[in-house]
Write a protein that holds these residues in place. Structure first.
Motif, PDB file in Angstrom:
ATOM      1  N   CYS A   1       0.852  -1.185   0.000  1.00 24.42           N
ATOM      2  CA  CYS A   1       0.000   0.000   0.000  1.00 24.42           C
ATOM      3  C   CYS A   1       0.891   1.238   0.000  1.00 24.42           C
ATOM      4  CB  CYS A   1      -0.958   0.007   1.192  1.00 24.42           C
ATOM      5  SG  CYS A   1      -0.144   0.278   2.768  1.00 24.42           S
ATOM      6  N   ASP A   2       0.264   2.401  -0.147  1.00 24.49           N
ATOM      7  CA  ASP A   2       1.038   3.637  -0.316  1.00 24.49           C
ATOM      8  C   ASP A   2       0.988   4.537   0.917  1.00 24.49           C
ATOM      9  OD1 ASP A   2       1.769   2.931  -2.876  1.00 24.49           O
ATOM     10  OD2 ASP A   2      -0.080   3.741  -3.738  1.00 24.49           O
ATOM     11  N   LEU A   3       0.704   3.957   2.049  1.00 26.38           N
ATOM     12  CA  LEU A   3       0.518   4.759   3.265  1.00 26.38           C
ATOM     13  C   LEU A   3       1.713   5.649   3.570  1.00 26.38           C
ATOM     14  CD1 LEU A   3      -1.693   4.942   5.485  1.00 26.38           C
ATOM     15  CD2 LEU A   3      -0.289   3.388   6.823  1.00 26.38           C
ATOM     16  N   LEU A   4       2.904   5.134   3.439  1.00 23.32           N
ATOM     17  CA  LEU A   4       4.113   5.904   3.764  1.00 23.32           C
ATOM     18  C   LEU A   4       4.860   6.333   2.497  1.00 23.32           C
ATOM     19  CD1 LEU A   4       5.593   4.085   6.906  1.00 23.32           C
ATOM     20  CD2 LEU A   4       3.692   5.681   6.742  1.00 23.32           C
ATOM     21  N   SER A   5       4.117   6.434   1.406  1.00 23.08           N
ATOM     22  CA  SER A   5       4.731   6.823   0.139  1.00 23.08           C
ATOM     23  C   SER A   5       5.449   8.165   0.284  1.00 23.08           C
ATOM     24  CB  SER A   5       3.639   6.909  -0.932  1.00 23.08           C
ATOM     25  OG  SER A   5       4.188   7.363  -2.134  1.00 23.08           O
ATOM     26  N   GLY A   6       6.668   8.243  -0.203  1.00 20.52           N
ATOM     27  CA  GLY A   6       7.447   9.489  -0.126  1.00 20.52           C
ATOM     28  C   GLY A   6       8.353   9.557   1.091  1.00 20.52           C
ATOM     29  N   LEU A   7       8.089   8.741   2.098  1.00 20.48           N
ATOM     30  CA  LEU A   7       8.933   8.763   3.297  1.00 20.48           C
ATOM     31  C   LEU A   7      10.176   7.891   3.097  1.00 20.48           C
ATOM     32  CD1 LEU A   7       6.493   8.598   6.349  1.00 20.48           C
ATOM     33  CD2 LEU A   7       7.107  10.528   4.911  1.00 20.48           C
ATOM     34  N   THR A   8      11.249   8.286   3.784  1.00 22.02           N
ATOM     35  CA  THR A   8      12.499   7.518   3.739  1.00 22.02           C
ATOM     36  C   THR A   8      12.775   6.953   5.126  1.00 22.02           C
ATOM     37  OG1 THR A   8      13.390   8.971   2.026  1.00 22.02           O
ATOM     38  CG2 THR A   8      14.982   7.621   3.251  1.00 22.02           C
ATOM     39  N   ILE A   9      12.921   5.638   5.189  1.00 19.31           N
ATOM     40  CA  ILE A   9      13.224   4.974   6.461  1.00 19.31           C
ATOM     41  C   ILE A   9      14.628   4.391   6.356  1.00 19.31           C
ATOM     42  CG2 ILE A   9      12.605   3.056   8.000  1.00 19.31           C
ATOM     43  CD1 ILE A   9       9.692   3.463   6.902  1.00 19.31           C
ATOM     44  N   ILE A  10      15.472   4.709   7.334  1.00 15.82           N
ATOM     45  CA  ILE A  10      16.837   4.180   7.326  1.00 15.82           C
ATOM     46  C   ILE A  10      16.993   3.178   8.469  1.00 15.82           C
ATOM     47  CG2 ILE A  10      19.302   4.713   7.469  1.00 15.82           C
ATOM     48  CD1 ILE A  10      18.756   7.411   6.247  1.00 15.82           C
ATOM     49  N   ASN A  11      17.380   1.974   8.126  1.00 19.54           N
ATOM     50  CA  ASN A  11      17.701   0.940   9.119  1.00 19.54           C
ATOM     51  C   ASN A  11      19.210   0.965   9.342  1.00 19.54           C
ATOM     52  OD1 ASN A  11      15.027  -0.069   9.246  1.00 19.54           O
ATOM     53  ND2 ASN A  11      15.366  -1.298   7.406  1.00 19.54           N
ATOM     54  N   ALA A  12      19.629   1.449  10.514  1.00 17.48           N
ATOM     55  CA  ALA A  12      21.061   1.524  10.836  1.00 17.48           C
ATOM     56  C   ALA A  12      21.379   0.423  11.837  1.00 17.48           C
ATOM     57  CB  ALA A  12      21.391   2.902  11.404  1.00 17.48           C
TER      58      ALA A  12
ATOM     59  N   VAL B   1      13.073   2.434   1.673  1.00 21.82           N
ATOM     60  CA  VAL B   1      13.811   1.863   2.813  1.00 21.82           C
ATOM     61  C   VAL B   1      15.263   1.664   2.418  1.00 21.82           C
ATOM     62  CG1 VAL B   1      13.930  -0.029   4.463  1.00 21.82           C
ATOM     63  CG2 VAL B   1      11.710   0.673   3.549  1.00 21.82           C
ATOM     64  N   VAL B   2      16.150   2.173   3.265  1.00 24.08           N
ATOM     65  CA  VAL B   2      17.591   2.043   3.022  1.00 24.08           C
ATOM     66  C   VAL B   2      18.212   1.351   4.229  1.00 24.08           C
ATOM     67  CG1 VAL B   2      19.734   3.299   2.556  1.00 24.08           C
ATOM     68  CG2 VAL B   2      17.550   4.220   1.750  1.00 24.08           C
ATOM     69  N   ASN B   3      19.035   0.363   3.975  1.00 26.92           N
ATOM     70  CA  ASN B   3      19.727  -0.336   5.067  1.00 26.92           C
ATOM     71  C   ASN B   3      21.186   0.094   5.124  1.00 26.92           C
ATOM     72  OD1 ASN B   3      17.417  -1.801   5.617  1.00 26.92           O
ATOM     73  ND2 ASN B   3      18.029  -3.518   4.319  1.00 26.92           N
ATOM     74  N   MET B   4      21.603   0.540   6.330  1.00 23.85           N
ATOM     75  CA  MET B   4      23.007   0.894   6.524  1.00 23.85           C
ATOM     76  C   MET B   4      23.673  -0.197   7.350  1.00 23.85           C
ATOM     77  SD  MET B   4      24.897   3.829   8.662  1.00 23.85           S
ATOM     78  CE  MET B   4      25.367   2.600   9.857  1.00 23.85           C
ATOM     79  N   HIS B   5      24.582  -0.912   6.729  1.00 24.44           N
ATOM     80  CA  HIS B   5      25.293  -1.969   7.451  1.00 24.44           C
ATOM     81  C   HIS B   5      26.587  -1.382   8.007  1.00 24.44           C
ATOM     82  CE1 HIS B   5      22.547  -5.059   6.024  1.00 24.44           C
ATOM     83  NE2 HIS B   5      22.579  -4.451   4.853  1.00 24.44           N
ATOM     84  N   ALA B   6      26.737  -1.462   9.309  1.00 26.08           N
ATOM     85  CA  ALA B   6      27.879  -0.808   9.965  1.00 26.08           C
ATOM     86  C   ALA B   6      29.209  -1.294   9.409  1.00 26.08           C
ATOM     87  CB  ALA B   6      27.810  -1.039  11.463  1.00 26.08           C
ATOM     88  N   ALA B   7      29.260  -2.575   9.047  1.00 23.72           N
ATOM     89  CA  ALA B   7      30.538  -3.139   8.594  1.00 23.72           C
ATOM     90  C   ALA B   7      31.044  -2.457   7.336  1.00 23.72           C
ATOM     91  CB  ALA B   7      30.393  -4.638   8.363  1.00 23.72           C
ATOM     92  N   GLN B   8      30.117  -1.933   6.507  1.00 18.69           N
ATOM     93  CA  GLN B   8      30.547  -1.261   5.271  1.00 18.69           C
ATOM     94  C   GLN B   8      30.456   0.255   5.379  1.00 18.69           C
ATOM     95  OE1 GLN B   8      27.668  -3.765   3.779  1.00 18.69           O
ATOM     96  NE2 GLN B   8      29.180  -5.229   4.524  1.00 18.69           N
ATOM     97  N   SER B   9      30.260   0.773   6.578  1.00 20.36           N
ATOM     98  CA  SER B   9      30.022   2.205   6.736  1.00 20.36           C
ATOM     99  C   SER B   9      31.263   2.913   7.263  1.00 20.36           C
ATOM    100  CB  SER B   9      28.880   2.433   7.723  1.00 20.36           C
ATOM    101  OG  SER B   9      29.348   2.191   9.038  1.00 20.36           O
TER     102      SER B   9
ATOM    103  N   VAL C   1      31.614   4.064  10.071  1.00 22.94           N
ATOM    104  CA  VAL C   1      31.867   3.693  11.468  1.00 22.94           C
ATOM    105  C   VAL C   1      33.230   3.018  11.562  1.00 22.94           C
ATOM    106  CG1 VAL C   1      31.084   2.157  13.337  1.00 22.94           C
ATOM    107  CG2 VAL C   1      29.418   3.481  12.029  1.00 22.94           C
ATOM    108  N   LYS C   2      33.564   2.267  10.514  1.00 28.80           N
ATOM    109  CA  LYS C   2      34.852   1.556  10.475  1.00 28.80           C
ATOM    110  C   LYS C   2      36.029   2.529  10.389  1.00 28.80           C
ATOM    111  CE  LYS C   2      33.594  -2.664  10.827  1.00 28.80           C
ATOM    112  NZ  LYS C   2      33.893  -3.336  12.082  1.00 28.80           N
ATOM    113  N   LYS C   3      35.736   3.796  10.024  1.00 33.33           N
ATOM    114  CA  LYS C   3      36.806   4.808   9.954  1.00 33.33           C
ATOM    115  C   LYS C   3      36.834   5.654  11.214  1.00 33.33           C
ATOM    116  CE  LYS C   3      35.901   5.217   4.999  1.00 33.33           C
ATOM    117  NZ  LYS C   3      35.271   6.112   4.020  1.00 33.33           N
TER     118      LYS C   3
END
Ligand code: CP
Length: 354
Positions: free
Chosen positions: A64-75, A98-106, A108-110
């Protein structure tokens, strides 16, 4: 788009229905950092909101389009299968990006700090940030420093609120199917057994189950039982067989080796002997007692396969199913102010019943 009679509304459970405070007062929190912050009616509200998504997710067309236009980041700064994927699926089924941020490739490692990472995600105009982190209190640190809701996907040994909410929903559904359903768990005896000392799932479940009326027992070897657990209202046991007597629900937890420094148990073999849930041991609990586990399971350590896979007793896969519905409800409810839903535009934190 799938048919969705009440997507995004609170019809039947929210404003105007009389069961909960009206509009944004039904859930006045800007973020979800823990069960400890929630009133009983707020827990029940999220569970009621999740029901529509249980049905929705069982349709062939789950979008469904309930959250259409919103950006959710999973960190996620710690490993995850269930929580990460279910938040991702939840956001996508609601139409968000939806965007997933994986710490191992972020970065954070720097050496980038958690706070700087969160401020960076905020600058990208995230509409919700879901955080899993190995440090207790990490999510509270971020809440209030960013402009959007923050959802705790598990912080150290502190809390895992959406796990407790999905566990409550799974338990309610299982009891309903047996004709024993009620809105809350008054009279129910739940035993949580395992590494209580390091478990955020135990903490959130003790708070959630008790808020809903259940009596909670916790069982662990002395080295894995936190001092003062009685202060949370839970009854501690060292003897698993004694804890099981009269238990209606048995929730097994894994040994959290990643949070242990030093030797807490002599061996996994001995641990299984004393604290593993076998079929024979389950017979000590109430007839037809339900079996739960948040996952990931270590079969043959805290739980035997023939218990984990019991079709009539184990609700472990149902817990996973309910995880998507609960996370859809949380994402919907927590973004309502930003979406200016009628009744949700007002100031936060009034918490008044109307
Ligand atoms: N129950 C739970 O949090 O599982 P994951 O670590 O796979 O997310």
């Amino acid at each position: 788009m799938a048919s969705m009679a009440s997507a995004g509304s609170s019809s039947g459970s929210g404003p105007g229905s009389g069961r909960f405070p009206a509009g944004g007062n039904a859930f006045p929190h800007p973020s979800l950092t823990g069960i400890a912050q929630l009133e009983r009616h707020e827990i029940l509200y999220i569970l009621a909101e999740a029901e529509q998504w249980v049905e929705f997710n069982r349709q062939p067309d789950k979008h469904c389009d309930l959250l259409s236009g919103l950006t959710i980041i999973n960190a996620f700064f710690e490993n995850s299968t269930r929580t990460l994927l279910s938040f991702e699926i939840a956001g996508k089924r609601l139409g968000a990006d939806v965007v997933n941020m994986h710490a191992a490739q972020s970065s954070v490692k720097k050496g980038e700090t958690l706070l700087d990472t969160a401020i960076t995600l905020n600058a990208m105009r995230a509409d919700a940030i879901v955080i899993r982190h190995g440090s207790s209190g990490a999510v509270d640190l971020i809440d209030g420093k960013v402009d959007c809701p923050v959802l705790n996907a598990g912080d150290g040994s502190h809390e895992h609120p959406t796990q407790a909410l999905l566990d409550a929903l799974a338990l309610r559904h299982a009891l309903d199917e047996r004709g024993e359903g009620a809105e809350d768990f008054t009279g129910l005896v739940v035993t949580i057994c395992g590494d209580i000392a390091h478990s955020r799932v135990a903490r959130s479940n003790i708070l959630c189950l008790q808020a809903l009326g259940a009596s909670v027992r916790v069982c662990a070897p002395p080295a894995l039982m936190p001092a003062g657990i009685e202060m949370m209202g839970a009854r501690p046991f060292v003897d698993f067989d004694a804890a099981l007597e009269g238990s209606d629900v048995v929730m097994m937890l894994r040994l959290q080796a990643e949070r242990m420094s030093g030797q807490f148990i002599p061996s996994t073999r001995e641990y299984h002997h004393l604290y593993g849930l076998t079929k024979e041991r389950l017979d000590r609990a109430a007839p037809d007692a339900l079996v739960m586990h948040p996952g990931p399971m270590n079969r043959g350590v805290e739980i035997d396969s023939d218990v984990a896979d019991m079709l009539d007793r184990s609700i472990i896969t149902r817990q996973v199913e309910m995880g998507v519905a609960v996370r859809m409800a949380c994402l919907d409810v927590l973004t309502r102010r930003a979406r200016m839903l009628p009744g949700w535009e007002g100031p936060l934190g009034t918490g008044q019943w109307t």
